[in-house]
Design a protein around this motif. Sequence first.
Motif, PDB file in Angstrom:
ATOM      1  N   LEU A 101       0.833  -1.211   0.000  1.00 47.03           N
ATOM      2  CA  LEU A 101       0.000   0.000   0.000  1.00 47.03           C
ATOM      3  C   LEU A 101       0.865   1.258   0.000  1.00 47.03           C
ATOM      4  CD1 LEU A 101      -2.685  -1.131   2.625  1.00 47.03           C
ATOM      5  CD2 LEU A 101      -3.130  -0.636   0.215  1.00 47.03           C
ATOM      6  N   ILE A 102       1.942   1.227   0.774  1.00 47.18           N
ATOM      7  CA  ILE A 102       2.862   2.379   0.824  1.00 47.18           C
ATOM      8  C   ILE A 102       3.529   2.568  -0.538  1.00 47.18           C
ATOM      9  CG2 ILE A 102       5.002   3.249   1.864  1.00 47.18           C
ATOM     10  CD1 ILE A 102       4.068   1.605   4.425  1.00 47.18           C
ATOM     11  N   LYS A 103       3.963   1.479  -1.142  1.00 46.09           N
ATOM     12  CA  LYS A 103       4.604   1.530  -2.470  1.00 46.09           C
ATOM     13  C   LYS A 103       3.660   2.180  -3.490  1.00 46.09           C
ATOM     14  CE  LYS A 103       6.321  -1.639  -6.083  1.00 46.09           C
ATOM     15  NZ  LYS A 103       5.201  -1.644  -7.028  1.00 46.09           N
ATOM     16  N   GLN A 104       2.405   1.751  -3.495  1.00 42.44           N
ATOM     17  CA  GLN A 104       1.415   2.331  -4.416  1.00 42.44           C
ATOM     18  C   GLN A 104       1.280   3.838  -4.190  1.00 42.44           C
ATOM     19  OE1 GLN A 104      -1.514  -1.634  -4.248  1.00 42.44           O
ATOM     20  NE2 GLN A 104      -2.259   0.349  -3.580  1.00 42.44           N
ATOM     21  N   THR A 105       1.248   4.235  -2.932  1.00 41.38           N
ATOM     22  CA  THR A 105       1.066   5.649  -2.580  1.00 41.38           C
ATOM     23  C   THR A 105       2.253   6.480  -3.052  1.00 41.38           C
ATOM     24  OG1 THR A 105      -0.199   4.991  -0.627  1.00 41.38           O
ATOM     25  CG2 THR A 105       0.644   7.237  -0.669  1.00 41.38           C
ATOM     26  N   LEU A 106       3.465   6.001  -2.801  1.00 42.48           N
ATOM     27  CA  LEU A 106       4.667   6.746  -3.196  1.00 42.48           C
ATOM     28  C   LEU A 106       4.787   6.828  -4.713  1.00 42.48           C
ATOM     29  CD1 LEU A 106       7.324   5.427  -0.615  1.00 42.48           C
ATOM     30  CD2 LEU A 106       5.735   7.342  -0.400  1.00 42.48           C
ATOM     31  N   GLU A 107       4.421   5.751  -5.401  1.00 44.37           N
ATOM     32  CA  GLU A 107       4.494   5.752  -6.872  1.00 44.37           C
ATOM     33  C   GLU A 107       3.493   6.732  -7.482  1.00 44.37           C
ATOM     34  OE1 GLU A 107       3.965   1.673  -7.918  1.00 44.37           O
ATOM     35  OE2 GLU A 107       6.106   1.190  -7.739  1.00 44.37           O
ATOM     36  N   ALA A 108       2.414   7.016  -6.726  1.00 44.57           N
ATOM     37  CA  ALA A 108       1.426   7.995  -7.201  1.00 44.57           C
ATOM     38  C   ALA A 108       1.861   9.426  -6.893  1.00 44.57           C
ATOM     39  CB  ALA A 108       0.068   7.714  -6.562  1.00 44.57           C
ATOM     40  N   GLY A 109       3.055   9.584  -6.281  1.00 41.60           N
ATOM     41  CA  GLY A 109       3.580  10.918  -5.987  1.00 41.60           C
ATOM     42  C   GLY A 109       3.089  11.502  -4.679  1.00 41.60           C
ATOM     43  N   ASN A 110       2.520  10.663  -3.812  1.00 38.90           N
ATOM     44  CA  ASN A 110       2.007  11.132  -2.526  1.00 38.90           C
ATOM     45  C   ASN A 110       2.890  10.669  -1.369  1.00 38.90           C
ATOM     46  OD1 ASN A 110      -0.328  12.366  -3.654  1.00 38.90           O
ATOM     47  ND2 ASN A 110      -1.294  10.361  -3.821  1.00 38.90           N
ATOM     48  N   GLN A 111       2.657  11.247  -0.201  1.00 39.80           N
ATOM     49  CA  GLN A 111       3.389  10.870   1.003  1.00 39.80           C
ATOM     50  C   GLN A 111       2.600   9.823   1.790  1.00 39.80           C
ATOM     51  OE1 GLN A 111       3.336  15.019   2.228  1.00 39.80           O
ATOM     52  NE2 GLN A 111       5.570  15.013   2.393  1.00 39.80           N
ATOM     53  N   ALA A 112       3.313   9.054   2.607  1.00 40.60           N
ATOM     54  CA  ALA A 112       2.671   8.018   3.424  1.00 40.60           C
ATOM     55  C   ALA A 112       3.160   8.127   4.859  1.00 40.60           C
ATOM     56  CB  ALA A 112       2.980   6.631   2.867  1.00 40.60           C
ATOM     57  N   LEU A 113       2.282   7.788   5.790  1.00 38.34           N
ATOM     58  CA  LEU A 113       2.599   7.791   7.223  1.00 38.34           C
ATOM     59  C   LEU A 113       2.162   6.472   7.823  1.00 38.34           C
ATOM     60  CD1 LEU A 113       3.346   9.121   9.969  1.00 38.34           C
ATOM     61  CD2 LEU A 113       1.052  10.132   9.983  1.00 38.34           C
ATOM     62  N   LEU A 114       3.083   5.787   8.488  1.00 44.67           N
ATOM     63  CA  LEU A 114       2.778   4.548   9.200  1.00 44.67           C
ATOM     64  C   LEU A 114       2.904   4.819  10.689  1.00 44.67           C
ATOM     65  CD1 LEU A 114       2.293   1.493   9.544  1.00 44.67           C
ATOM     66  CD2 LEU A 114       4.722   1.121   9.079  1.00 44.67           C
ATOM     67  N   LEU A 115       1.777   4.765  11.388  1.00 41.46           N
ATOM     68  CA  LEU A 115       1.753   5.009  12.828  1.00 41.46           C
ATOM     69  C   LEU A 115       1.884   3.701  13.590  1.00 41.46           C
ATOM     70  CD1 LEU A 115      -1.122   7.644  13.215  1.00 41.46           C
ATOM     71  CD2 LEU A 115       1.313   8.044  13.540  1.00 41.46           C
ATOM     72  N   LEU A 116       2.734   3.715  14.614  1.00 39.06           N
ATOM     73  CA  LEU A 116       2.930   2.562  15.497  1.00 39.06           C
ATOM     74  C   LEU A 116       2.649   2.990  16.931  1.00 39.06           C
ATOM     75  CD1 LEU A 116       6.326   1.312  14.020  1.00 39.06           C
ATOM     76  CD2 LEU A 116       4.056   0.423  13.499  1.00 39.06           C
ATOM     77  N   PRO A 117       2.145   2.088  17.758  1.00 37.15           N
ATOM     78  CA  PRO A 117       1.773   2.500  19.127  1.00 37.15           C
ATOM     79  C   PRO A 117       2.946   2.640  20.074  1.00 37.15           C
ATOM     80  CG  PRO A 117       1.277   0.181  18.806  1.00 37.15           C
ATOM     81  CD  PRO A 117       1.748   0.705  17.481  1.00 37.15           C
ATOM     82  N   GLU A 118       4.056   1.933  19.811  1.00 35.48           N
ATOM     83  CA  GLU A 118       5.166   1.900  20.763  1.00 35.48           C
ATOM     84  C   GLU A 118       6.502   2.071  20.046  1.00 35.48           C
ATOM     85  OE1 GLU A 118       5.590   1.671  23.985  1.00 35.48           O
ATOM     86  OE2 GLU A 118       3.631   1.127  24.781  1.00 35.48           O
ATOM     87  N   ILE A 119       7.451   2.683  20.746  1.00 34.22           N
ATOM     88  CA  ILE A 119       8.806   2.819  20.218  1.00 34.22           C
ATOM     89  C   ILE A 119       9.416   1.442  19.975  1.00 34.22           C
ATOM     90  CG2 ILE A 119      11.119   3.675  20.748  1.00 34.22           C
ATOM     91  CD1 ILE A 119       9.652   5.795  22.534  1.00 34.22           C
ATOM     92  N   ALA A 120       9.078   0.473  20.851  1.00 31.48           N
ATOM     93  CA  ALA A 120       9.654  -0.878  20.735  1.00 31.48           C
ATOM     94  C   ALA A 120       9.385  -1.477  19.360  1.00 31.48           C
ATOM     95  CB  ALA A 120       9.085  -1.773  21.827  1.00 31.48           C
ATOM     96  N   LEU A 121       8.234  -1.166  18.780  1.00 34.97           N
ATOM     97  CA  LEU A 121       7.868  -1.739  17.484  1.00 34.97           C
ATOM     98  C   LEU A 121       8.703  -1.174  16.343  1.00 34.97           C
ATOM     99  CD1 LEU A 121       3.979  -2.004  17.380  1.00 34.97           C
ATOM    100  CD2 LEU A 121       5.636  -3.836  17.347  1.00 34.97           C
ATOM    101  N   THR A 122       9.160   0.083  16.491  1.00 33.25           N
ATOM    102  CA  THR A 122       9.848   0.719  15.369  1.00 33.25           C
ATOM    103  C   THR A 122      11.113  -0.036  14.989  1.00 33.25           C
ATOM    104  OG1 THR A 122      11.054   2.219  16.829  1.00 33.25           O
ATOM    105  CG2 THR A 122       8.964   3.001  15.954  1.00 33.25           C
ATOM    106  N   THR A 123      11.793  -0.624  15.974  1.00 27.33           N
ATOM    107  CA  THR A 123      13.046  -1.330  15.696  1.00 27.33           C
ATOM    108  C   THR A 123      12.838  -2.438  14.680  1.00 27.33           C
ATOM    109  OG1 THR A 123      13.878  -0.859  17.892  1.00 27.33           O
ATOM    110  CG2 THR A 123      14.905  -2.680  16.735  1.00 27.33           C
ATOM    111  N   GLN A 124      11.885  -3.326  14.957  1.00 27.12           N
ATOM    112  CA  GLN A 124      11.655  -4.462  14.049  1.00 27.12           C
ATOM    113  C   GLN A 124      11.094  -4.011  12.715  1.00 27.12           C
ATOM    114  OE1 GLN A 124       9.313  -7.703  15.660  1.00 27.12           O
ATOM    115  NE2 GLN A 124      11.191  -8.841  15.953  1.00 27.12           N
ATOM    116  N   ILE A 125      10.109  -3.112  12.750  1.00 23.89           N
ATOM    117  CA  ILE A 125       9.451  -2.729  11.503  1.00 23.89           C
ATOM    118  C   ILE A 125      10.403  -1.937  10.606  1.00 23.89           C
ATOM    119  CG2 ILE A 125       7.642  -1.223  10.574  1.00 23.89           C
ATOM    120  CD1 ILE A 125       5.706  -2.461  12.401  1.00 23.89           C
ATOM    121  N   VAL A 126      11.227  -1.068  11.209  1.00 23.98           N
ATOM    122  CA  VAL A 126      12.193  -0.317  10.403  1.00 23.98           C
ATOM    123  C   VAL A 126      13.157  -1.272   9.710  1.00 23.98           C
ATOM    124  CG1 VAL A 126      14.190   1.219  10.562  1.00 23.98           C
ATOM    125  CG2 VAL A 126      12.029   1.864  11.628  1.00 23.98           C
TER     126      VAL A 126
END
Length: 820
Positions: A323-348
């Motif tokens: 979904l993010i790839k589709q959004t960026l290819e359309a020339g738009n920005q994307a935001l992925l919200l996560l509830p905890e800092i702990a999650l950012t490590t794995q997802i990044v």
Amino acid sequence: MFTYADIILPVFFGNTYTYKVPLEWQNTNLIGIRVLVQFGAKKVYTGIVKNMHNNAPEAYSTKDIIEVLDVFPFVNNLQLEFIERISTYYICNQGDVLNITLPSGFKLSSESIIQINPSFTEDLNIELNEIECQVIDELRLKEHILISDLQKLINQKSTHKLIASLIDKRAILLLEHVKDKYTPLVVKKIKLNDEFSSNEALSGLMNSLSKTPLQQDVFMKYLHIERQNTKQANTFKGISKKELENVSPSSLKTLIKNKVFVEVEEVISRVAVSDDYRPEFYPTLSPIQTDALQSINNQLLQKDALLFHGITGSGKTEIYISLIKQTLEAGNQALLLLPEIALTTQIVNRLTPYFGNSMAIYHSKFSDHERAEVYEGVLKGKFNFVVGVRSSIFLPFENLGLIIIDEEHESSYKQNDPSPRYHARETALMLAQLHKAKVVLGSATPSIESYYLATVAKRWGYVFLNQRFGNAELPEIFTINTAEETRNKTMKGEFASVVLEKLQAVKDAKQQSILFQNRRGYSPCIQCDDCQWIPYCKSCDVRLTYHLGAQEMRCHYCGYHEKVSKNCQTCGSPRLRTIGTGTQKVEDELSIHLPDLRLKRMDLDTTRSKNAYQQIIQAFEDQEIDVLIGTQMITKGLDFENVSYVLVIDADHLLHFPDFRAQERTFQLITQVSGRAGRGNEKGLVHIQTKEPQRQIFKHIINYDYTTFFEEEIKERELFSYPPFVRLIKITFKANSRETSIKVANLFKEALSSSLGNRVLGPEAPGIERVRDMYLQNLMIKLDRTGMNIAAIKEHIRTANIKVNQIYPRVQIHIDVDPA
């Protein structure tokens, strides 16, 4: 030409303040630009121009804008409208919202300075003592002196009397010196002079250096490092001097002096993710994932928001990437919200191969400088995709196309203090509306409100992914009756005997386990066996939590702590024992029962440092830890292939919390932590320790039956008028006496009674009435979702707040719309 500007200031009262625009700026559009203004007698603040006009305020005389700080807008028009909407919805000031919108690094600060009064001369025959003469002599040499430097000059911490005396003698002026907090990170490098970049020049240089072996050694090492870094022939970006280890310093100096090398300064990003990525490769989706993605895209053509209900381990992240790839290819920005800092490590780590350094990370563990760089990077278009926690919704997006809210049910999306007490889910929907963007809310255990809006009210789209990725099976879940185990004397401390056997078996099979206990510390409290005395906080109505490592008892509300008593403070008895269990005690007991297990704890106490989350998660992924023990931060979407066993140590503690959402949160937490097991080749097993296994909620959890749980819960909510059928507004009053808090709460209630009548409940004291020596009272307002002018009611509440605050300025009034 505009002569006045309305400015939002990051202060906790008022919305905008009008200032006069200096003549040289009256033909310039300053909207969205940072300006420096004086507020009150001395303070200097960075504000944002919201509007320009020619109407002088009637209530007060205007001050001039001191300085215009930017050439281009620092806050865009959509952000200004967003700030106003949040202020209206959450009944707070626009200054509150601006305060969390701008990173601290972009808010100029002021520090007091002194300078000689221009009218002061020695001819006035003013008597100065020795220290005062010293200060005046120093001021004659310097334009001004910072107060912090004055303390060093006179070798005294307190300068108040000295300054007051000099002001009284009209010898000095006390002013505010403004300084910019944010500075780019600059690294000094050495670089090969451009005139040697051709093959011929490079060859000639190498020949000439053959006569000076030490210089040749420096040069060859430089070339080797450059070619390793750039991997391109004759491309020289420069390297730091530290990289040239074990070379002759004098030879390096000579090469710089002879202009073989030049010294350059380079601005380095503090937040760069990675240059090593291959965006042409994206994850291959399974057929069921492909169908889910297609369904999401189809429904978002008709709906602005969609609930993506995917069971734990179903591969939601891979669909997010598409979904993010589709959004960026359309020339738009994307935001992925996560509830905890702990999650950012794995997802990044999972996102970096696809998006690299076009992706920014934004969370509270970042320094002020790092947050400022991300803000500026989004503002200048450097980052078109942001992964962040709730505060990232305030970044300066220009053309946002997609917002994904992962684990949308999480209570950590709600900010409780300070104002604005916003919920990232609701504000993200507001933000998306402004940008005409789409919102995808993902969860294995949706919030009751979101599931209702998607499946009953049909306001949102709905997609259900009910199969784990790679055909991995959901873990089996069983309850363990700890009341029965206690009667049979098969409990070993906090663990049923079968649990300890399972933990050892998992270790022997080279698998890993997760233990969930939603209380940190060693034990909730210490108690005297003789008189039942329990130590309480001196400032709050809460028991002190025992922390074994520090041998302290701490208050988790105000931070008060004291050493553990050896004797009862009431009767003097030495017979003190711990009551209840926290994560620290779980770790301690387990190390006694199974000393061979490698244990690690993940809670607030072990993750205070910036990289602590990352280090613990990495060690667990690298199988350096056999058992991870933690609070609810380990339940939030973490993905470990080697985990085959999960234990919920005390499920009853979750259920007995005095909150109408207790059943919902219990279902979510246990289902989420259960979902950490069995993601690899081994089928997972989950044990839930409880004294009440007959409860209906455990049957729903065991059967993964969210639908039946929702149907039962929604009937209760409707019967007792709770969300999603009503809107709640909680107003909390904090005063230094119980009588005052009750008096002000009743006054506020009277101010609302004409329009709201019996919809205002209370006042009543919360479960913990005193926090930080302030006494609390609550009013709760229930508003029907239909047939009521919610905006008018909120304005009435805002007006009542201003009036009551004028009468009782020392009483804190906190308004919380949609309390979690």
